[in-house]
Motif scaffolding. Structure first.
Motif, mmCIF file in Angstrom:
data_model
loop_
_atom_site.group_PDB
_atom_site.id
_atom_site.type_symbol
_atom_site.label_atom_id
_atom_site.label_comp_id
_atom_site.label_asym_id
_atom_site.label_seq_id
_atom_site.Cartn_x
_atom_site.Cartn_y
_atom_site.Cartn_z
ATOM 1 N N ILE A 356 -83.444 51.676 4.252
ATOM 2 C CA ILE A 356 -82.667 52.618 5.059
ATOM 3 C C ILE A 356 -81.391 51.892 5.462
ATOM 4 O O ILE A 356 -81.447 50.851 6.119
ATOM 5 C CB ILE A 356 -83.448 53.081 6.295
ATOM 6 N N ALA A 357 -80.225 52.448 5.064
ATOM 7 C CA ALA A 357 -78.991 51.676 5.193
ATOM 8 C C ALA A 357 -77.825 52.558 5.631
ATOM 9 O O ALA A 357 -77.111 53.111 4.795
ATOM 10 C CB ALA A 357 -78.659 50.987 3.865
ATOM 11 N N PRO A 358 -77.599 52.722 6.946
ATOM 12 C CA PRO A 358 -76.383 53.394 7.415
ATOM 13 C C PRO A 358 -75.174 52.460 7.342
ATOM 14 O O PRO A 358 -75.309 51.236 7.442
ATOM 15 C CB PRO A 358 -76.727 53.759 8.851
ATOM 16 N N ASN A 359 -74.004 53.051 7.180
ATOM 17 C CA ASN A 359 -72.775 52.276 7.017
ATOM 18 C C ASN A 359 -71.620 53.076 7.618
ATOM 19 O O ASN A 359 -71.579 54.303 7.489
ATOM 20 C CB ASN A 359 -72.526 52.010 5.525
ATOM 21 N N VAL A 360 -70.673 52.405 8.280
ATOM 22 C CA VAL A 360 -69.545 53.075 8.936
ATOM 23 C C VAL A 360 -68.261 52.337 8.568
ATOM 24 O O VAL A 360 -68.222 51.099 8.560
ATOM 25 C CB VAL A 360 -69.704 53.096 10.468
ATOM 26 N N LEU A 361 -67.207 53.101 8.268
ATOM 27 C CA LEU A 361 -65.892 52.525 7.960
ATOM 28 C C LEU A 361 -64.822 53.236 8.769
ATOM 29 O O LEU A 361 -64.822 54.474 8.868
ATOM 30 C CB LEU A 361 -65.582 52.636 6.467
ATOM 31 N N TRP A 362 -63.912 52.455 9.327
ATOM 32 C CA TRP A 362 -62.700 52.990 9.941
ATOM 33 C C TRP A 362 -61.530 52.166 9.436
ATOM 34 O O TRP A 362 -61.562 50.932 9.450
ATOM 35 C CB TRP A 362 -62.765 52.896 11.466
ATOM 36 N N GLN A 363 -60.511 52.859 8.920
ATOM 37 C CA GLN A 363 -59.307 52.163 8.495
ATOM 38 C C GLN A 363 -58.088 53.019 8.841
ATOM 39 O O GLN A 363 -58.157 54.253 8.870
ATOM 40 C CB GLN A 363 -59.317 51.862 6.993
ATOM 41 N N LYS A 364 -56.977 52.343 9.105
ATOM 42 C CA LYS A 364 -55.756 53.046 9.457
ATOM 43 C C LYS A 364 -54.558 52.214 9.023
ATOM 44 O O LYS A 364 -54.503 51.011 9.288
ATOM 45 C CB LYS A 364 -55.691 53.308 10.963
ATOM 46 N N PRO A 365 -53.593 52.835 8.319
ATOM 47 C CA PRO A 365 -52.397 52.077 7.936
ATOM 48 C C PRO A 365 -51.538 51.754 9.143
ATOM 49 O O PRO A 365 -51.494 52.504 10.123
ATOM 50 C CB PRO A 365 -51.674 53.034 6.969
ATOM 51 N N ILE A 366 -50.835 50.631 9.075
ATOM 52 C CA ILE A 366 -49.927 50.245 10.146
ATOM 53 C C ILE A 366 -48.723 51.188 10.166
ATOM 54 O O ILE A 366 -48.300 51.658 11.217
ATOM 55 C CB ILE A 366 -49.477 48.781 9.957
ATOM 56 N N ILE A 367 -48.173 51.451 8.990
ATOM 57 C CA ILE A 367 -47.111 52.444 8.807
ATOM 58 C C ILE A 367 -47.693 53.579 7.976
ATOM 59 O O ILE A 367 -48.163 53.359 6.866
ATOM 60 C CB ILE A 367 -45.880 51.848 8.099
ATOM 61 N N GLY A 368 -47.675 54.786 8.497
ATOM 62 C CA GLY A 368 -48.300 55.912 7.827
ATOM 63 C C GLY A 368 -47.513 56.432 6.643
ATOM 64 O O GLY A 368 -46.392 55.986 6.352
ATOM 65 N N PRO A 369 -48.062 57.411 5.926
ATOM 66 C CA PRO A 369 -47.396 57.963 4.741
ATOM 67 C C PRO A 369 -46.223 58.856 5.118
ATOM 68 O O PRO A 369 -46.089 59.298 6.267
ATOM 69 C CB PRO A 369 -48.505 58.770 4.073
ATOM 70 N N ILE A 370 -45.377 59.136 4.134
ATOM 71 C CA ILE A 370 -44.303 60.108 4.293
ATOM 72 C C ILE A 370 -44.740 61.399 3.611
ATOM 73 O O ILE A 370 -44.918 61.422 2.392
ATOM 74 C CB ILE A 370 -42.983 59.602 3.687
ATOM 75 N N PRO A 371 -44.935 62.456 4.345
ATOM 76 C CA PRO A 371 -45.441 63.683 3.723
ATOM 77 C C PRO A 371 -44.369 64.377 2.897
ATOM 78 O O PRO A 371 -43.170 64.209 3.105
ATOM 79 C CB PRO A 371 -45.851 64.535 4.926
ATOM 80 N N PHE A 372 -44.826 65.165 1.924
ATOM 81 C CA PHE A 372 -43.917 65.987 1.126
ATOM 82 C C PHE A 372 -43.203 66.982 2.048
ATOM 83 O O PHE A 372 -43.819 67.600 2.914
ATOM 84 C CB PHE A 372 -44.700 66.734 0.050
ATOM 85 N N GLY A 373 -41.899 67.110 1.877
ATOM 86 C CA GLY A 373 -41.140 68.011 2.726
ATOM 87 C C GLY A 373 -40.612 67.365 3.984
ATOM 88 O O GLY A 373 -40.069 68.061 4.852
ATOM 89 N N ALA A 374 -40.760 66.046 4.131
ATOM 90 C CA ALA A 374 -40.228 65.351 5.306
ATOM 91 C C ALA A 374 -38.697 65.419 5.287
ATOM 92 O O ALA A 374 -38.082 65.635 4.232
ATOM 93 C CB ALA A 374 -40.691 63.903 5.314
ATOM 94 N N PRO A 375 -38.056 65.244 6.436
ATOM 95 C CA PRO A 375 -36.593 65.354 6.488
ATOM 96 C C PRO A 375 -35.904 64.405 5.516
ATOM 97 O O PRO A 375 -36.341 63.266 5.300
ATOM 98 C CB PRO A 375 -36.268 64.997 7.948
ATOM 99 N N SER A 376 -34.815 64.884 4.925
ATOM 100 C CA SER A 376 -34.001 64.063 4.023
ATOM 101 C C SER A 376 -33.361 62.921 4.839
ATOM 102 O O SER A 376 -33.055 63.104 6.028
ATOM 103 C CB SER A 376 -32.927 64.930 3.382
ATOM 104 N N PRO A 377 -33.192 61.740 4.236
ATOM 105 C CA PRO A 377 -33.338 61.393 2.819
ATOM 106 C C PRO A 377 -34.691 60.782 2.468
ATOM 107 O O PRO A 377 -34.813 60.124 1.435
ATOM 108 C CB PRO A 377 -32.224 60.373 2.636
ATOM 109 N N SER A 378 -35.688 60.935 3.312
ATOM 110 C CA SER A 378 -36.984 60.310 3.052
ATOM 111 C C SER A 378 -37.708 61.034 1.919
ATOM 112 O O SER A 378 -37.402 62.187 1.584
ATOM 113 C CB SER A 378 -37.844 60.322 4.316
ATOM 114 N N ARG A 379 -38.671 60.378 1.349
ATOM 115 C CA ARG A 379 -39.513 60.922 0.287
ATOM 116 C C ARG A 379 -40.816 60.151 0.299
ATOM 117 O O ARG A 379 -40.883 59.016 0.806
ATOM 118 C CB ARG A 379 -38.843 60.763 -1.081
ATOM 119 N N PRO A 380 -41.901 60.722 -0.226
ATOM 120 C CA PRO A 380 -43.150 59.957 -0.333
ATOM 121 C C PRO A 380 -42.942 58.679 -1.142
ATOM 122 O O PRO A 380 -42.257 58.680 -2.163
ATOM 123 C CB PRO A 380 -44.088 60.931 -1.051
ATOM 124 N N ARG A 381 -43.510 57.590 -0.670
ATOM 125 C CA ARG A 381 -43.323 56.295 -1.323
ATOM 126 C C ARG A 381 -44.160 56.205 -2.597
ATOM 127 O O ARG A 381 -45.157 56.901 -2.765
ATOM 128 C CB ARG A 381 -43.721 55.154 -0.389
#
Length: 606
Positions: A356-381
């Protein structure tokens, strides 16, 4: 003279011969694949009958008892152009239409003869050298490489399917006074790697085992892309130092990484939420962004096994994926990239034959993603094409829960070994893995490979969502000549690209061996096809069925990547809809389509 000739003959010999002879018949309804009387340029070229012949010769050289080299050469006969699985190793021999220097139409055929794989083993009193060309090698995950710099390079049939020349290089392990030293160098040490030199030194310093690794990319990989699953990134260098110590039931691992310093000064955009809405900001990579650290604590006493792992990785402090197993076959693991903080913990309880083996993961980027449609001049990396210093992909913000249940009455044949299907000696062993992922953000853009094998970038990525999956597996050795292995899955999935459709898929497969008979079959519903581009573009089939029945010389070998002497039949049947490749809609009826393939095969292997 006879004695010398005999000795010379033993030093070089033909160690194996393989012959593959097949017939391929295909058909279907409401599909873009035309009939045989009007073939097209794209594969599959037609629906109808074709033939397949492929021949292999394995040549072995042994100049001394300490040195052995093997070269396997593949020679093509007839190459079929009608298979519905249109990407395969022998495809390289299909003639292509070209224009000459004076624009005169012509045809060219590539690589009718090609080295399929090669290996070299040199066992010296001071070192062990292993060279490889399209021959796998093991990782260093159990030798102090907790950041995954030197990756496992066993890919099964995938390198053949995509005609990839990987891995290529050699590895040297020191002996005697050089014990603890390993050096690897090669053009592509694992699939998608840059040409690199990697050195590792491991030794005990008092009660601590210290491991230092240094990696220097000597160039950037060149050539056409084979698949989006193995793409090189910018040339860089990496170094890690890992300290391990055991005290009673506890094991401690502390590691530091320095990676991506060549990206210092590169600028990147990020999105900041302000009172006026999302605002584009710009920053640059600092020297400290190349640093990262990882700590792991394990505890084993009686039936209790517990671990805790945490890491803080700088923006460009990329390592590699975790290859080493901790206690059992958990799916939630450290993905090994930079730009993240993570905490992972799991508990394994052994109760007789049960796990019986439960497992938990939490992860978070320091700098988050750039979503599609974000204000110009940004773009998804994107790091593979746009050369951004980092991107949010596998390190996407995630909260994951997992429960793994196992039943294995004979733990001497470990359930989680890579070759357990063959080694398992229990009459019945099984596992059930339940995984839930909460994904509250999008990702940066993924790379895909075009038909011309060029790299291109999706405009965005999938939206925030929750995903779940259940996977089951059984292995049974019912007798000395009978064994059965099955897998089942059900759950939600998402594509690698920007398509927003969630795929609710399920299916399974079974393999049965009885004496010299071997059967394998699978059924998958609303699932992606067999190639990476299917998942990249979210191409699914309502139903996919496959079956193979063969009679072999001797007991069937499940895990061999080369065929046995066998004769048999194989079939594939798929249904098509608007989400499927090669579907041709019928405006009048709106009915779905289908495609099928039937093969006969005769393989000789010596």
């Amino acid at each position: 003279r006879a004695t010398a000739a005999a000795a010379g003959g033993a030093r070089a010999r033909v160690s194996g011969i393989r012959v593959q002879l097949e017939t391929v018949a295909t058909g279907g309804e409401r599909t873009t694949t035309p009939d045989a009387d009007a073939p097209q340029a794209a594969l599959p070229q037609f629906r109808g009958f074709d033939r397949f012949q492929s021949f292999y010769a394995d040549l072995q050289a042994r100049p001394t008892d300490q040195v052995t080299g093997i070269v396997s050469v593949n020679v093509l006969g007839q190459v079929p152009t009608n298979p519905i699985n249109e990407i395969f190793y022998e495809k390289r021999g299909i003639p292509r239409s070209v224009l000459g220097a004076d624009y005169t139409p012509g045809t060219v055929t590539d690589e009718r003869v090609k080295v399929h794989h090669a290996s070299l083993s040199w066992d010296d009193r001071m070192f062990q050298l292993d060279g490889f060309y399209r021959t796998g090698h093991y990782h260093w995950g159990y030798e102090g490489d907790c950041f995954g710099l030197y990756r496992d390079a066993f890919y099964g049939l995938n390198t053949d399917i995509y005609n990839a020349d990987a891995p290529i290089g050699f590895e040297v392990a020191g002996k005697r006074r050089f014990d603890g030293l390993k050096v690897a160098y090669g053009q592509e040490l694992w699939w998608g790697a840059n040409p690199a030199l990697i050195a590792k030194y491991r030794r005990a310093v008092g009660p601590v085992i210290a491991t230092g690794i240094y990696q220097e990319d000597v160039s950037t990989a060149a050539g056409a892309a084979a698949t989006s699953a193995a793409l090189p990134v910018a040339q860089t260098r990496k170094a890690t130092l890992v300290l391990e110590h055991a005290r009673g039931p506890f094991d401690f691992t502390l590691g530091g990484i320095w990676s991506g310093s060549t990206k210092q000064g590169q600028r990147f955009d990020f999105i900041e939420q302000t009172s006026g809405g999302p605002t584009v900001r710009q920053d640059e990579v600092f020297a400290s962004d190349a640093l990262g650290a990882k700590f792991k604590l394990t505890f084993q006493q009686g039936r209790w096994n517990w671990y805790l792992q945490t890491a803080r990785m700088g923006l460009v402090a990329d390592g590699g994926p975790t290859a080493a197993l901790t206690y059992t076959g958990w799916s939630l693991k450290d993905v090994g990239t930079g730009n993240q903080t993570n905490v992972i913990t799991g508990l394994l309880v052994n109760q007789g034959p049960w796990q019986i083996a439960p497992n938990v993961l939490w992860q978070k980027p320091i700098i988050g993603p750039i979503p599609f449609g974000a204000p110009s001049p940004s773009r998804p990396r994107n790091i593979e094409v746009q050369n951004d210093p980092f991107a949010v992909r596998a390190n996407r913000e995630t909260f994951g829960l997992e429960l793994l249940l196992g039943y294995d009455p004979t733990p001497g044949t470990w359930m989680w070994a890579w070759d357990n299907d063959v080694r398992e000696d229990a009459r019945f062993a099984a596992s059930l893995d339940l995984v839930y992922r909460h994904l509250p953000t999008t990702r940066d853009a993924a790379t895909y490979v075009t038909a011309a094998q060029a790299r291109a970038v999706f405009p965005g990525a999938t939206p925030p969502r929750d995903l779940w999956e259940v996977r089951g597996r059984t292995v049974s050795r019912l007798g000395p000549s009978t064994r059965v292995a099955t897998t089942l899955f059900v759950g939600d999935g998402e594509p690698n690209g920007e398509n927003t459709r969630v795929v609710h898929r399920f299916g399974g497969e079974a393999r049965v061996a009885w004496r010299s008979l071997a059967f394998s079959g699978s059924a998958r519903f609303n699932d992606w096809g067999s190639y990476d581009y299917h998942r990249d573009f979210n191409l699914t089939f309502p139903a996919q069925y496959a079956a193979d029945l063969g009679y072999t010389l001797g007991a069937p070998r499940w895990l061999s990547t080369t065929p046995q002497t066998s004769v048999g039949v194989r079939g594939i049947y798929r249904t098509l809809d608007v989400h499927s490749p090669r579907y041709l809609p019928d405006p009048g009826s709106g009915a779905g389509g289908s495609e099928w393939e039937f093969r006969t095969y005769l393989n000789l292997a010596l």
